[in-house]
Design a protein around this motif. Structure first.
Motif, PDB file in Angstrom:
ATOM      1  N   ARG A 134      28.167  -1.438  29.531  1.00 22.37           N
ATOM      2  CA  ARG A 134      27.080  -0.967  28.943  1.00 22.37           C
ATOM      3  C   ARG A 134      27.374  -0.257  27.554  1.00 22.37           C
ATOM      4  O   ARG A 134      26.277   0.075  26.927  1.00 22.37           O
ATOM      5  CB  ARG A 134      26.286   0.053  29.776  1.00 22.37           C
ATOM      6  N   LEU A 135      28.417  -0.239  27.083  1.00 22.52           N
ATOM      7  CA  LEU A 135      28.612   0.321  25.844  1.00 22.52           C
ATOM      8  C   LEU A 135      27.773  -0.281  24.712  1.00 22.52           C
ATOM      9  O   LEU A 135      27.193   0.714  23.805  1.00 22.52           O
ATOM     10  CB  LEU A 135      30.152   0.366  25.375  1.00 22.52           C
ATOM     11  N   LEU A 136      28.094  -1.446  24.537  1.00 21.30           N
ATOM     12  CA  LEU A 136      27.082  -2.194  23.470  1.00 21.30           C
ATOM     13  C   LEU A 136      25.656  -2.010  23.558  1.00 21.30           C
ATOM     14  O   LEU A 136      25.066  -1.734  22.586  1.00 21.30           O
ATOM     15  CB  LEU A 136      27.736  -3.554  23.173  1.00 21.30           C
ATOM     16  N   GLU A 137      25.299  -2.094  24.891  1.00 22.13           N
ATOM     17  CA  GLU A 137      23.777  -2.064  24.929  1.00 22.13           C
ATOM     18  C   GLU A 137      23.428  -0.600  24.746  1.00 22.13           C
ATOM     19  O   GLU A 137      22.328  -0.504  24.323  1.00 22.13           O
ATOM     20  CB  GLU A 137      23.581  -2.341  26.364  1.00 22.13           C
ATOM     21  N   THR A 138      23.989   0.460  25.041  1.00 23.87           N
ATOM     22  CA  THR A 138      23.848   1.669  25.027  1.00 23.87           C
ATOM     23  C   THR A 138      23.567   2.029  23.317  1.00 23.87           C
ATOM     24  O   THR A 138      22.814   2.416  22.793  1.00 23.87           O
ATOM     25  CB  THR A 138      24.841   2.677  25.566  1.00 23.87           C
ATOM     26  N   LEU A 139      24.805   1.870  22.701  1.00 22.24           N
ATOM     27  CA  LEU A 139      24.714   1.892  21.294  1.00 22.24           C
ATOM     28  C   LEU A 139      23.981   1.241  20.538  1.00 22.24           C
ATOM     29  O   LEU A 139      23.267   1.682  19.493  1.00 22.24           O
ATOM     30  CB  LEU A 139      26.088   1.813  20.658  1.00 22.24           C
ATOM     31  N   ARG A 140      23.411  -0.025  20.993  1.00 17.73           N
ATOM     32  CA  ARG A 140      22.324  -0.817  20.452  1.00 17.73           C
ATOM     33  C   ARG A 140      21.095   0.116  20.564  1.00 17.73           C
ATOM     34  O   ARG A 140      20.111   0.024  19.462  1.00 17.73           O
ATOM     35  CB  ARG A 140      22.404  -2.119  20.828  1.00 17.73           C
ATOM     36  N   GLY A 141      20.802   0.483  21.654  1.00 17.39           N
ATOM     37  CA  GLY A 141      19.608   1.064  22.050  1.00 17.39           C
ATOM     38  C   GLY A 141      19.332   2.486  20.968  1.00 17.39           C
ATOM     39  O   GLY A 141      18.353   2.711  20.898  1.00 17.39           O
ATOM     40  N   TRP A 142      20.616   3.150  20.834  1.00 14.38           N
ATOM     41  CA  TRP A 142      20.661   4.254  19.826  1.00 14.38           C
ATOM     42  C   TRP A 142      20.550   3.900  18.357  1.00 14.38           C
ATOM     43  O   TRP A 142      20.561   4.917  17.552  1.00 14.38           O
ATOM     44  CB  TRP A 142      21.907   5.193  20.014  1.00 14.38           C
ATOM     45  N   GLY A 143      20.501   2.533  18.116  1.00 17.52           N
ATOM     46  CA  GLY A 143      20.675   2.365  16.882  1.00 17.52           C
ATOM     47  C   GLY A 143      21.797   2.527  15.994  1.00 17.52           C
ATOM     48  O   GLY A 143      21.914   2.743  14.703  1.00 17.52           O
ATOM     49  N   VAL A 144      23.015   2.589  16.662  1.00 22.98           N
ATOM     50  CA  VAL A 144      24.269   2.900  15.827  1.00 22.98           C
ATOM     51  C   VAL A 144      25.427   1.866  15.880  1.00 22.98           C
ATOM     52  O   VAL A 144      26.367   2.216  15.653  1.00 22.98           O
ATOM     53  CB  VAL A 144      24.860   4.222  16.480  1.00 22.98           C
ATOM     54  N   LEU A 145      25.012   0.710  16.150  1.00 26.24           N
ATOM     55  CA  LEU A 145      25.798  -0.538  16.114  1.00 26.24           C
ATOM     56  C   LEU A 145      25.929  -0.938  14.668  1.00 26.24           C
ATOM     57  O   LEU A 145      25.294  -0.946  13.863  1.00 26.24           O
ATOM     58  CB  LEU A 145      25.449  -1.624  16.787  1.00 26.24           C
ATOM     59  N   PRO A 146      27.308  -1.482  14.233  1.00 25.36           N
ATOM     60  CA  PRO A 146      27.362  -1.966  12.804  1.00 25.36           C
ATOM     61  C   PRO A 146      26.587  -3.189  12.698  1.00 25.36           C
ATOM     62  O   PRO A 146      26.312  -4.007  13.666  1.00 25.36           O
ATOM     63  CB  PRO A 146      28.688  -2.490  12.867  1.00 25.36           C
ATOM     64  N   ALA A 147      26.069  -3.318  11.596  1.00 27.24           N
ATOM     65  CA  ALA A 147      25.241  -4.521  11.256  1.00 27.24           C
ATOM     66  C   ALA A 147      25.975  -5.633  10.902  1.00 27.24           C
ATOM     67  O   ALA A 147      27.192  -5.614  10.788  1.00 27.24           O
ATOM     68  CB  ALA A 147      24.449  -4.503   9.750  1.00 27.24           C
TER      69      ALA A 147
END
Length: 147
Positions: A134-147
């Motif tokens: 769930r790391l990527l899912e969580t970070l994506r939900g917080w809007g903090v994944l690299p573009a």
């Protein structure tokens, strides 16, 4: 004679909660700092640097210490980006993730402490790395994944 230590906890006993931190750190190119976990839980998987908050330590001090121990990089803790609870063996990890700013953007990370490897990952790298659940899912939900 049985001692208190010999008696298993009751099935309805509360599960201990362990205060933890995670660091959301970007380099000047917008890549996310990740460590490959060297120990359980999730040994071999990639995640943001972080770990337990020590007694008497603030979350800001804990995240700065954990990043330094795991990557050799000095950071300044910033705002909270989110919080997750991760079940573990007999405990629940209550993880507060903070944005962090690199104090020396030119510094090169090096794996230390319980990190097997360290990297700055862009969006393409994140697609090929095996991350913690769930790391990527969580970070994506917080809007903090690299573009």
């Amino acid at each position: 004679m049985r001692t208190v230590r010999d008696v298993p906890p009751a099935a309805d006993a509360p599960v201990p909660v362990v205060a933890c931190v995670g660091a959301v750190v970007f380099d000047p190119r917008g890549r996310l700092l990740l460590v490959q976990r060297g120990n359980e839980p999730s040994r071999g998987l990639w995640s943001v640097p972080g770990g337990r908050v020590e007694a008497g330590e603030s979350v800001a001090a804990a995240v700065e210490r954990e990043v330094r121990e795991e990557t050799g990089l000095a950071v300044r803790a910033g705002a909270e980006v989110g919080r997750v609870q991760v079940p573990g063996p007999g405990v629940v990890y209550d993880v507060v993730d903070l944005t962090c700013t690199l104090l020396d953007p030119a510094a090169t990370p090096a794996a230390g402490d319980d990190a097997a490897a360290v990297t700055f990952a862009d969006a393409a790298d994140l697609e090929r790395l095996t991350c913690t659940p769930r790391l990527l899912e969580t970070l994506r939900g917080w809007g903090v994944l690299p573009a």
